[in-house]
Design an enzyme around this catalytic site. Structure first.
Site, mmCIF file in Angstrom:
data_model
loop_
_atom_site.group_PDB
_atom_site.id
_atom_site.type_symbol
_atom_site.label_atom_id
_atom_site.label_comp_id
_atom_site.label_asym_id
_atom_site.label_seq_id
_atom_site.Cartn_x
_atom_site.Cartn_y
_atom_site.Cartn_z
ATOM 1 N N HIS A 109 6.003 -5.440 11.827
ATOM 2 C CA HIS A 109 5.286 -4.157 11.849
ATOM 3 C C HIS A 109 4.872 -3.796 13.293
ATOM 4 C CE1 HIS A 109 2.282 -1.070 10.600
ATOM 5 N NE2 HIS A 109 3.078 -0.951 9.551
ATOM 6 N N HIS A 117 0.851 -1.192 0.000
ATOM 7 C CA HIS A 117 0.000 0.000 0.000
ATOM 8 C C HIS A 117 0.884 1.239 0.000
ATOM 9 C CE1 HIS A 117 0.827 -0.689 4.256
ATOM 10 N NE2 HIS A 117 0.374 0.510 4.560
ATOM 11 N N HIS A 142 -7.710 -1.748 5.423
ATOM 12 C CA HIS A 142 -6.839 -0.744 6.017
ATOM 13 C C HIS A 142 -7.397 0.634 5.691
ATOM 14 C CE1 HIS A 142 -3.259 0.556 7.988
ATOM 15 N NE2 HIS A 142 -2.678 1.069 6.913
ATOM 16 N N HIS A 196 1.253 3.918 1.990
ATOM 17 C CA HIS A 196 1.709 4.663 3.164
ATOM 18 C C HIS A 196 3.236 4.767 3.144
ATOM 19 C CE1 HIS A 196 -2.147 4.165 5.757
ATOM 20 N NE2 HIS A 196 -2.137 5.309 5.105
ATOM 21 N N ASP A 228 -0.674 -3.994 5.750
ATOM 22 C CA ASP A 228 -1.355 -3.550 6.967
ATOM 23 C C ASP A 228 -2.848 -3.847 6.847
ATOM 24 O OD1 ASP A 228 1.135 -2.598 7.507
ATOM 25 O OD2 ASP A 228 0.548 -0.491 7.718
ATOM 26 N N ASP A 281 5.712 4.575 5.200
ATOM 27 C CA ASP A 281 6.630 3.622 5.828
ATOM 28 C C ASP A 281 6.774 2.333 5.019
ATOM 29 O OD1 ASP A 281 3.910 3.228 6.636
ATOM 30 O OD2 ASP A 281 4.559 1.877 8.235
ATOM 31 N N HIS A 282 6.000 2.208 3.941
ATOM 32 C CA HIS A 282 6.105 1.052 3.050
ATOM 33 C C HIS A 282 6.607 1.435 1.660
ATOM 34 C CE1 HIS A 282 3.698 -1.750 5.670
ATOM 35 N NE2 HIS A 282 3.407 -0.574 6.195
#
Length: 309
Positions: free
Chosen positions: A269, A63, A140, A65, A211, A67-68
């Site tokens: 995570h 996805h 999510h 976001h 997530d 942090d990914h």
């Protein structure tokens, strides 16, 4: 086939743990590795690893976001400088192409290898003679996907003693039998693959989820997987917080592994509130109460994906 974690923290990095990134190392199977998510500083983590960007074949983004994803532009730019001149395919949700192309254009970055970006909304993503990759949307705050990597079953061992009795030596006819083709011996006998091959070797299944809250889509992806990689952002005493932020607890991850009849579960995570090892061990204990074959993902350690029964 091995797993190699390069980021196991949620949201932000810490001194001990980076944000999300995971490699599926397929050196024996394909002489390559596949990357799942690419949080900030992933390319630095690769420099500390047994991996080489020149061997990177596929990237799968769960996805969008940060942090990914925020490590992706730098890694793509650096790959060419580390000998990566072979084609690279990037799979991700709608929007990943615009993100990558915008950053590369504005930074005037040049990539001298073929980069194919495949946006998807789940379904079958890739298949060849050895592997199949499927995806499905999870639950999510933004569209987040899980990936199921299926290694196809391999032919069983040839009965060389029986073949020798029929005058068949190692060579092209062996290959025909392993490909499922019948052959004719010099005396006219027809040998079928099932006559001379042992039981097929079951292919391995690896499921890597983005997530997510607990949701029905997890179970088909994780069904009888040899390895399930699942987020465990919170302990279960914060289940309401996990639900509010569209995440899972360690116990919920273990419940998915148990219900889906997985062989093993790797938790990752982790919220940055769990700074110390004894806190992470509490997450692990919580998961093992439900699913004993649970493990904490540790960065820069190889985890072999064993072939199940």
């Amino acid at each position: 086939m091995d797993l190699y974690f390069m980021g196991t923290n949620a949201g932000v990095p810490s001194l001990e743990r980076n944000v999300t990134s995971l490699a599926l190392r397929l050196f024996d199977e394909r002489r390559s590795f596949w990357l799942f998510d690419c949080g900030e500083a992933t390319q630095h983590q690769i420099l500390r690893s047994p991996l080489k960007l020149s061997k990177l074949e596929f990237i799968f983004i769960t996805h969008l976001h940060g942090d990914h994803l925020f490590g992706l532009p730098g890694l793509l730019s650096s790959r060419a400088y580390q000998g990566g001149d072979t084609p690279l395919v990037l799979f991700g949700p709608p929007g990943v192409k615009r993100f990558v192309n915008t950053v590369l254009e504005l930074s005037e970055s040049r990539i001298n290898y073929k980069l194919e970006i495949v946006e998807h909304e789940g379904g079958s993503l890739f298949e060849d003679a050895s592997f199949r990759v499927e995806s499905a949307k999870l639950d999510h705050r933004i569209d987040s996907y899980g990936y199921r990597i299926v290694e196809k079953s391999q032919p069983g061992k040839l009965n060389q003693e029986l073949l020798a009795k029929h005058g068949i030596s190692p060579g092209p006819l062996y290959g025909q039998l392993k490909r499922g083709e019948s052959i004719r011996t010099s005396d006219g006998t027809i040998l079928r693959p099932e006559d001379v091959l042992g039981e097929p070797k079951r292919g391995r299944i690896v499921t890597i989820l983005g997530d997510t809250r607990p949701c029905p889509a997890e179970h088909p992806l994780a069904d009888r997987a040899d390895v399930l990689v699942h987020e465990a952002t919170f302990m279960h005493d914060l289940a309401e917080t996990a639900y509010t932020y569209h995440h899972s607890t360690a116990r919920q991850a273990a419940e998915v592994a148990k219900q889906s009849e997985c062989k093993s579960l790797y938790l990752t995570h982790f919220s940055s509130r769990y700074k110390y090892e004894h806190q992470l061990q509490q997450l692990l204990s919580e998961a093992r109460e439900v699913f004993p074959d649970s493990y904490l993902a540790q960065e820069h350690e190889l985890y072999p994906v064993l072939r199940g029964e």
